[in-house]
Scaffold this motif. Structure first.
Motif, PDB file in Angstrom:
ATOM      1  N   HIS A 149       0.873  -1.225   0.023  1.00  0.00           N
ATOM      2  CA  HIS A 149       0.081   0.024  -0.104  1.00  0.00           C
ATOM      3  C   HIS A 149       0.839   1.167   0.034  1.00  0.00           C
ATOM      4  CE1 HIS A 149      -3.217   2.565   2.120  1.00  0.00           C
ATOM      5  NE2 HIS A 149      -3.205   2.823   0.718  1.00  0.00           N
ATOM      6  N   GLN A 150       1.849   1.451   0.757  1.00  0.00           N
ATOM      7  CA  GLN A 150       2.809   2.411   1.026  1.00  0.00           C
ATOM      8  C   GLN A 150       3.581   2.608  -0.438  1.00  0.00           C
ATOM      9  OE1 GLN A 150       3.160   4.858   3.130  1.00  0.00           O
ATOM     10  NE2 GLN A 150       1.335   3.977   4.191  1.00  0.00           N
ATOM     11  N   ALA A 151       3.843   1.468  -1.116  1.00  0.00           N
ATOM     12  CA  ALA A 151       4.715   1.713  -2.128  1.00  0.00           C
ATOM     13  C   ALA A 151       3.675   2.224  -3.491  1.00  0.00           C
ATOM     14  CB  ALA A 151       5.018   0.378  -2.757  1.00  0.00           C
ATOM     15  N   VAL A 152       2.675   1.768  -3.504  1.00  0.00           N
ATOM     16  CA  VAL A 152       1.558   2.492  -4.400  1.00  0.00           C
ATOM     17  C   VAL A 152       1.483   3.731  -4.235  1.00  0.00           C
ATOM     18  CG1 VAL A 152      -0.650   2.474  -5.420  1.00  0.00           C
ATOM     19  CG2 VAL A 152       0.539   0.135  -4.945  1.00  0.00           C
ATOM     20  N   ARG A 153       1.302   4.391  -2.894  1.00  0.00           N
ATOM     21  CA  ARG A 153       1.162   5.689  -2.892  1.00  0.00           C
ATOM     22  C   ARG A 153       2.396   6.487  -2.960  1.00  0.00           C
ATOM     23  NH1 ARG A 153      -1.615   6.473   3.120  1.00  0.00           N
ATOM     24  NH2 ARG A 153      -1.929   8.591   2.010  1.00  0.00           N
ATOM     25  N   ARG A 154       3.731   6.089  -2.756  1.00  0.00           N
ATOM     26  CA  ARG A 154       4.700   6.574  -2.964  1.00  0.00           C
ATOM     27  C   ARG A 154       4.943   6.747  -4.577  1.00  0.00           C
ATOM     28  NH1 ARG A 154       9.314   4.371   1.475  1.00  0.00           N
ATOM     29  NH2 ARG A 154       7.892   4.636   3.408  1.00  0.00           N
ATOM     30  N   LEU A 155       4.743   5.654  -5.106  1.00  0.00           N
ATOM     31  CA  LEU A 155       4.880   5.621  -6.502  1.00  0.00           C
ATOM     32  C   LEU A 155       3.993   6.496  -7.427  1.00  0.00           C
ATOM     33  CD1 LEU A 155       6.022   1.957  -7.115  1.00  0.00           C
ATOM     34  CD2 LEU A 155       7.476   3.837  -7.514  1.00  0.00           C
ATOM     35  N   GLU A 156       2.769   6.531  -6.791  1.00  0.00           N
ATOM     36  CA  GLU A 156       1.682   7.403  -7.226  1.00  0.00           C
ATOM     37  C   GLU A 156       0.840   6.534  -8.205  1.00  0.00           C
ATOM     38  OE1 GLU A 156       0.711  10.288  -6.296  1.00  0.00           O
ATOM     39  OE2 GLU A 156       2.457  11.191  -5.252  1.00  0.00           O
ATOM     40  N   ALA A 157       1.541   5.744  -8.941  1.00  0.00           N
ATOM     41  CA  ALA A 157       0.659   4.680  -9.804  1.00  0.00           C
ATOM     42  C   ALA A 157       1.608   3.799 -10.244  1.00  0.00           C
ATOM     43  CB  ALA A 157       0.482   5.646 -11.218  1.00  0.00           C
ATOM     44  N   VAL A 158       1.168   2.476 -10.412  1.00  0.00           N
ATOM     45  CA  VAL A 158       1.930   1.312 -11.045  1.00  0.00           C
ATOM     46  C   VAL A 158       1.061   0.772 -12.128  1.00  0.00           C
ATOM     47  CG1 VAL A 158       2.581  -0.945 -10.312  1.00  0.00           C
ATOM     48  CG2 VAL A 158       2.459   0.749  -8.499  1.00  0.00           C
ATOM     49  N   GLN A 159       1.994   0.714 -13.272  1.00  0.00           N
ATOM     50  CA  GLN A 159       1.277   0.514 -14.835  1.00  0.00           C
ATOM     51  C   GLN A 159       0.989  -1.070 -14.683  1.00  0.00           C
ATOM     52  OE1 GLN A 159       3.253   2.215 -17.801  1.00  0.00           O
ATOM     53  NE2 GLN A 159       2.237   0.901 -19.371  1.00  0.00           N
ATOM     54  N   LEU A 160      -0.155  -1.460 -15.198  1.00  0.00           N
ATOM     55  CA  LEU A 160      -0.865  -2.669 -15.238  1.00  0.00           C
ATOM     56  C   LEU A 160      -0.459  -2.967 -16.702  1.00  0.00           C
ATOM     57  CD1 LEU A 160      -4.149  -1.940 -13.750  1.00  0.00           C
ATOM     58  CD2 LEU A 160      -2.919  -3.990 -13.108  1.00  0.00           C
ATOM     59  N   ASP A 161       0.004  -4.537 -16.504  1.00  0.00           N
ATOM     60  CA  ASP A 161       0.299  -5.099 -18.244  1.00  0.00           C
ATOM     61  C   ASP A 161       0.087  -6.763 -17.944  1.00  0.00           C
ATOM     62  OD1 ASP A 161       1.084  -4.428 -20.773  1.00  0.00           O
ATOM     63  OD2 ASP A 161       2.206  -6.214 -20.286  1.00  0.00           O
ATOM     64  N   PRO A 162      -0.597  -7.218 -18.818  1.00  0.00           N
ATOM     65  CA  PRO A 162      -0.967  -8.633 -18.685  1.00  0.00           C
ATOM     66  C   PRO A 162       0.144  -9.566 -19.317  1.00  0.00           C
ATOM     67  CG  PRO A 162      -2.021  -7.786 -20.985  1.00  0.00           C
ATOM     68  CD  PRO A 162      -1.204  -6.520 -19.973  1.00  0.00           C
ATOM     69  N   VAL A 163       1.001  -8.900 -19.847  1.00  0.00           N
ATOM     70  CA  VAL A 163       2.274  -9.867 -20.403  1.00  0.00           C
ATOM     71  C   VAL A 163       2.816 -10.600 -19.245  1.00  0.00           C
ATOM     72  CG1 VAL A 163       4.598 -10.016 -21.764  1.00  0.00           C
ATOM     73  CG2 VAL A 163       2.587  -8.600 -22.490  1.00  0.00           C
ATOM     74  N   ALA A 164       3.081 -11.927 -19.316  1.00  0.00           N
ATOM     75  CA  ALA A 164       3.685 -12.551 -18.321  1.00  0.00           C
ATOM     76  C   ALA A 164       4.953 -13.488 -18.562  1.00  0.00           C
ATOM     77  CB  ALA A 164       2.741 -13.588 -17.430  1.00  0.00           C
ATOM     78  N   ILE A 165       5.580 -13.192 -19.570  1.00  0.00           N
ATOM     79  CA  ILE A 165       6.731 -14.098 -19.813  1.00  0.00           C
ATOM     80  C   ILE A 165       7.528 -14.253 -18.658  1.00  0.00           C
ATOM     81  CG2 ILE A 165       8.822 -13.899 -21.484  1.00  0.00           C
ATOM     82  CD1 ILE A 165       7.288 -12.260 -23.420  1.00  0.00           C
ATOM     83  N   VAL A 166       7.785 -13.417 -18.183  1.00  0.00           N
ATOM     84  CA  VAL A 166       8.699 -13.409 -16.596  1.00  0.00           C
ATOM     85  C   VAL A 166       7.568 -13.421 -15.714  1.00  0.00           C
ATOM     86  CG1 VAL A 166      10.233 -12.591 -15.039  1.00  0.00           C
ATOM     87  CG2 VAL A 166      10.897 -12.506 -17.682  1.00  0.00           C
ATOM     88  N   GLU A 167       6.844 -12.321 -15.507  1.00  0.00           N
ATOM     89  CA  GLU A 167       5.880 -11.986 -14.507  1.00  0.00           C
ATOM     90  C   GLU A 167       5.014 -10.905 -15.013  1.00  0.00           C
ATOM     91  OE1 GLU A 167       3.205 -12.442 -13.063  1.00  0.00           O
ATOM     92  OE2 GLU A 167       3.977 -13.297 -11.205  1.00  0.00           O
ATOM     93  N   ARG A 168       3.808 -10.405 -14.757  1.00  0.00           N
ATOM     94  CA  ARG A 168       3.456  -9.354 -15.122  1.00  0.00           C
ATOM     95  C   ARG A 168       3.945  -7.996 -14.501  1.00  0.00           C
ATOM     96  NH1 ARG A 168      -0.331 -13.422 -14.451  1.00  0.00           N
ATOM     97  NH2 ARG A 168      -1.978 -13.582 -16.217  1.00  0.00           N
TER      98      ARG A 168
END
Length: 406
Positions: A55-74
């Motif tokens: 939760h703190q990381a999301v707030r500090r980063l302000e946004a975390v980009q979503l992507d469905p590609v999971a060749i390694v991990e999303r």
């Protein structure tokens, strides 16, 4: 260096270190005898753990980009793994259920702190105003989605299928998209529905009014611009996503200059770089302290859509690193691999990792691991990088790494 009217001159090292420090990926020290708030700093992984750490990381980063590609991990899981010790996807899922995060357009589709939901009202209203009158099949699908969600609560997209098909969201010449998928996209963009849960990265939708209650949105783009500037830390107006809205280049420049005049932003220049960069003025003391700091050679393997990599121009200007995500290129045109992860050491990008997670065999397969031409691959450096690869494999649940150490 000299100074001109477009901004103060600063070393590239100070700016790139600022980007990394604001993204939670830098360990630095200004040496013995140096005191003060910015005398030293550590990566977020040493502070953030578990669900609350996410939760703190999301707030500090302000946004975390979503992507469905999971060749390694999303992408979103890899971003958070680099910032939060002992990160697991279920930690993020718990935040959805606790109504602490939501999904919407920012840098792209992103995970955002729930308190920022009102800031995106101008985008929702713009998309609502631009939405043309829908064809009857799509209108029927939207009614179907509303009625099902009102009656049954949060549901996954597959449970909402009506069997009808409509022209694709991007390819309007082909009637090949599920009508309910298209309906969900429109309803999500305009704020009628939200993603309530994301178990196993499968979205469950809910009516926004029922899930979040009545939320009063802001009627100005200004708060969103400030959120964008906090997310980037170091920005330039040539970025087409500047302020997370679509507006002319001249207006982007005017907005930045207005904030400089107000004291909110500071314009800076880097020798040999044509772009003017803008830094939040409150970060200038940290930027100055980082210029002569000693940076530890910690290694991070960054996913292609990590926050640090959002602006490829910024990466090239400040790090001297030219990076392209090659997943959408034909195999014959790829130089590094479809899911190449930049290798960060301290404040430099020193290499590129092309890997693939074989989930069935529990193996992280290294296709290629190379160092940049100007990087000396000493035994110590090789060991640090390979240790990072092994740690990634362990976090992803792989029992071994298959591939040659460089």
């Amino acid at each position: 260096m000299s100074r001109d009217d477009t901004g103060r001159w600063v070393p590239a090292a100070a700016l790139r270190r600022l980007v990394l420090a604001q993204s939670g990926l830098l360990r630095w020290s200004r040496g013995q005898g140096r005191r003060g708030r910015h005398a030293e700093g550590a990566p977020w992984r040493e502070q953030l753990r578990g669900e609350d750490g996410v939760h703190q990381a999301v707030r500090r980063l302000e946004a975390v980009q979503l992507d469905p590609v999971a060749i390694v991990e999303r992408n979103h899981h890899l971003v958070l793994r680099n910032r939060v010790a002992t990160y697991r996807p279920e930690h993020l899922e718990a935040l959805y259920r606790r109504k602490l995060v939501f999904e919407y357009w920012a840098n792209a589709r992103c995970i955002l702190p729930i308190e920022d939901y009102p800031l995106f009202q101008p985008i929702r209203e713009r998309l609502r105003a631009r939405r043309p009158e829908q064809e009857p099949v799509l209108e029927a699908a939207m009614r179907h989605v509303r009625e099902r969600l009102a009656a049954e609560g949060p549901l996954p997209a597959r449970r909402l299928e009506s069997g009808d098909r409509v022209p694709g969201y991007w390819d309007l010449d082909a009637a090949k998209t599920k009508a309910t998928s298209q309906a969900l996209e429109h309803l999500w963009e305009t704020g009628e529905v939200v993603v309530a849960y994301r178990p196993g990265d499968q979205r469950h939708f809910a009516l926004a009014a029922e899930w979040l209650g009545q939320v009063e949105g802001v009627d100005s783009w200004e708060p969103l611009l400030h959120k964008y500037l906090r997310a980037y830390g170091v920005a330039h107006t040539g970025d087409l996503r500047f302020g997370w809205r679509s507006w002319p280049a001249a207006e982007r420049k005017q907005a930045a200059e207005r904030l400089v005049a107000q004291g909110t932003l500071t314009a800076v220049r880097v020798e040999g770089v044509r772009r003017t960069y803008y830094v939040l003025s409150e970060l200038v003391p940290l930027m100055a302290a980082l210029a002569d700091a000693t940076v530890a050679p910690d290694v991070y393997l960054l996913p292609p859509l990590d926050n640090v990599l959002w602006s490829r121009e910024r990466v090239a200007d400040l790090f001297g690193f030219h990076y392209t995500w090659e997943i959408y290129l034909p195999p014959a045109k790829r130089r590094s691999g479809p899911y190449t992860m930049p290798v960060l050491e301290g404040d430099r990008f020193i290499g590129r990792l092309d890997a693939r997670l074989d989930r069935g065999q529990g193996v992280l397969r290294v296709q290629r691991l190379t160092f940049e031409p100007d990087v000396e691959p000493s035994p110590e450096r090789r060991a640090r990088v390979w240790s990072g690869v092994e740690a990634l494999a362990e976090d992803l649940g792989a029992t071994r790494v298959d591939g040659p150490m460089p």
